[in-house]
Motif scaffolding. Structure first.
Motif, PDB file in Angstrom:
ATOM      1  N   ILE A  44       0.892  -1.062  -0.149  1.00 52.73           N
ATOM      2  CA  ILE A  44      -0.206  -0.147   0.024  1.00 52.73           C
ATOM      3  C   ILE A  44       1.164   1.190  -0.061  1.00 52.73           C
ATOM      4  O   ILE A  44       1.813   1.566   1.019  1.00 52.73           O
ATOM      5  N   ASP A  45       0.643   2.236  -0.983  1.00 51.31           N
ATOM      6  CA  ASP A  45       1.377   3.427  -0.833  1.00 51.31           C
ATOM      7  C   ASP A  45       2.705   3.695  -1.007  1.00 51.31           C
ATOM      8  O   ASP A  45       3.478   4.282  -0.278  1.00 51.31           O
ATOM      9  N   VAL A  46       3.289   2.440  -2.048  1.00 52.66           N
ATOM     10  CA  VAL A  46       4.933   2.322  -1.784  1.00 52.66           C
ATOM     11  C   VAL A  46       5.215   3.543  -2.727  1.00 52.66           C
ATOM     12  O   VAL A  46       4.793   3.933  -3.840  1.00 52.66           O
ATOM     13  N   VAL A  47       6.650   4.014  -2.543  1.00 53.83           N
ATOM     14  CA  VAL A  47       7.042   5.190  -3.030  1.00 53.83           C
ATOM     15  C   VAL A  47       8.096   5.154  -3.974  1.00 53.83           C
ATOM     16  O   VAL A  47       8.816   4.074  -3.948  1.00 53.83           O
ATOM     17  N   GLN A  48       8.159   5.834  -5.186  1.00 52.32           N
ATOM     18  CA  GLN A  48       9.127   5.990  -6.330  1.00 52.32           C
ATOM     19  C   GLN A  48       9.919   7.217  -5.738  1.00 52.32           C
ATOM     20  O   GLN A  48       9.399   8.303  -5.796  1.00 52.32           O
ATOM     21  N   ASN A  49      11.055   6.786  -5.604  1.00 52.54           N
ATOM     22  CA  ASN A  49      11.870   7.810  -5.062  1.00 52.54           C
ATOM     23  C   ASN A  49      12.244   9.170  -6.302  1.00 52.54           C
ATOM     24  O   ASN A  49      12.209   8.645  -7.391  1.00 52.54           O
ATOM     25  N   PHE A  50      12.393  10.375  -5.815  1.00 48.57           N
ATOM     26  CA  PHE A  50      12.389  11.345  -6.710  1.00 48.57           C
ATOM     27  C   PHE A  50      13.176  12.479  -6.328  1.00 48.57           C
ATOM     28  O   PHE A  50      12.984  12.788  -5.013  1.00 48.57           O
ATOM     29  N   ASP A  51      14.170  12.966  -6.837  1.00 48.33           N
ATOM     30  CA  ASP A  51      14.984  14.264  -6.519  1.00 48.33           C
ATOM     31  C   ASP A  51      14.483  15.289  -7.362  1.00 48.33           C
ATOM     32  O   ASP A  51      14.867  15.513  -8.606  1.00 48.33           O
ATOM     33  N   PRO A  52      13.650  16.197  -6.690  1.00 53.63           N
ATOM     34  CA  PRO A  52      13.061  17.250  -7.467  1.00 53.63           C
ATOM     35  C   PRO A  52      14.184  18.189  -8.027  1.00 53.63           C
ATOM     36  O   PRO A  52      13.905  19.096  -9.056  1.00 53.63           O
TER      37      PRO A  52
END
Length: 298
Positions: A44-52
């Motif tokens: 549930i609600d797993v994150v894809q990492n992202f550097d803005p």
């Protein structure tokens, strides 16, 4: 990467094991919920990492969640999200490919897609019916192993947020925060403090021993991240709802607080990915992905 991981064990028959995995960059809590008898589980609600700063995405968090599932000999049956997140990119599509499990979200994500198609001035880019295998509506149900899961529409933070109730565990996303931090904001497009109040009250109608698992925590006052509290604890201790708080008073506090909040730093990147189940925008003629960011809209 090293995350905070905690297990909330089953309390008995029809009660799931729950692992919370804290993603510190966005203060997000990812979950594995499992049937102890069958070892079948959902994410549930797993994150894809992202550097803005560099617009670079990766899947360290999702891979960590998958490793935790493997280490506990769990079979993934579902990849679930509660809503199209504004503060992080979701890993739904990636996890679907890795596990072969169907991915799902709420059916009102289609209305959110229409709303954001207008903000991004794009046509045909978002089609949740294509990118998610299941779109759940109010009152739908399904199973994780032998455990029954009930779906509630819980709007307010977004117009299409849903809650998953599995026995004595409820995954309540961006409605409640941990009791010392109150509740979540309701000022995003399609959000409503009135609808959030109604969703909060409905969740508080669950049995007092129901474990509520929230979507975010920011370590208020420097404490360690926390994400689990019971209905009874929220009734007694939630700083926005305890005591005899009435709807008008709650909404005034919520709306005034929301008016001071900046947009999440990933929001304008995240929505165009999350409305595609975590897929980046389509490649262009050079084979690269490009984000489209509206200027001066917010």
């Amino acid at each position: 990467m090293t995350s905070i991981i905690r297990k909330s064990p089953s309390t008995g028959k029809k009660s799931p094991d729950v692992w919370g995995i804290y993603e510190k960059d966005t203060g997000s809590v990812q979950y594995i919920v499992a049937d102890p008898a069958t070892k079948k589980a959902s994410l549930i609600d797993v994150v894809q990492n992202f550097d803005p700063r560099s617009a670079r995405s990766s899947y360290e968090s999702a891979d960590e969640v998958l490793k935790l599932a493997r280490d506990n000999e769990l079979t993934i049956e579902w990849v679930l999200d509660t809503h199209p997140h504004a503060d992080h990119l979701m890993a739904s599509h990636y996890l679907k490919e890795k596990t072969g499990a169907p991915n799902a979200i709420g059916e009102k994500t289609c209305a959110i897609a229409k709303l954001w198609s207008d903000y991004y001035n794009v046509s045909g880019l978002f089609d949740p019916r294509k990118d998610f295998e299941h779109l759940f509506g109010e009152g739908d149900s399904f199973k994780i192993g032998d455990l029954e899961v009930e779906v509630w529409l819980s709007p307010g933070h977004t117009l299409g947020s849903i809650t998953y109730i599995v026995g004595d565990a409820a995954f309540v996303h961006d409605t409640f925060m941990y009791p010392d931090s109150g509740t979540s904001r309701a000022d995003f497009p399609g959000g409503s403090s009135k609808e959030l109040w109604d969703s909060l009250q409905r969740i508080l109608s669950l049995p007092d021993n129901t474990r509520l698992f929230v979507g975010h925590d920011y370590g208020k006052g420097g404490r360690e991240a926390q994400w689990e509290a019971t209905v009874a604890q929220h009734k007694k201790l939630n700083v926005h709802l305890s005591g005899s708080v009435k709807e008008e008073e709650y909404r005034k506090v919520r709306d005034e607080r929301d008016a001071t909040l900046a947009l999440p730093d990933r929001m304008l990147h995240a929505l165009q990915v999350n409305l595609r189940a975590g897929k980046l925008p389509p490649t262009e003629n050079d084979g690269e992905h490009y984000f489209k960011i509206p200027a001066n809209k917010f």
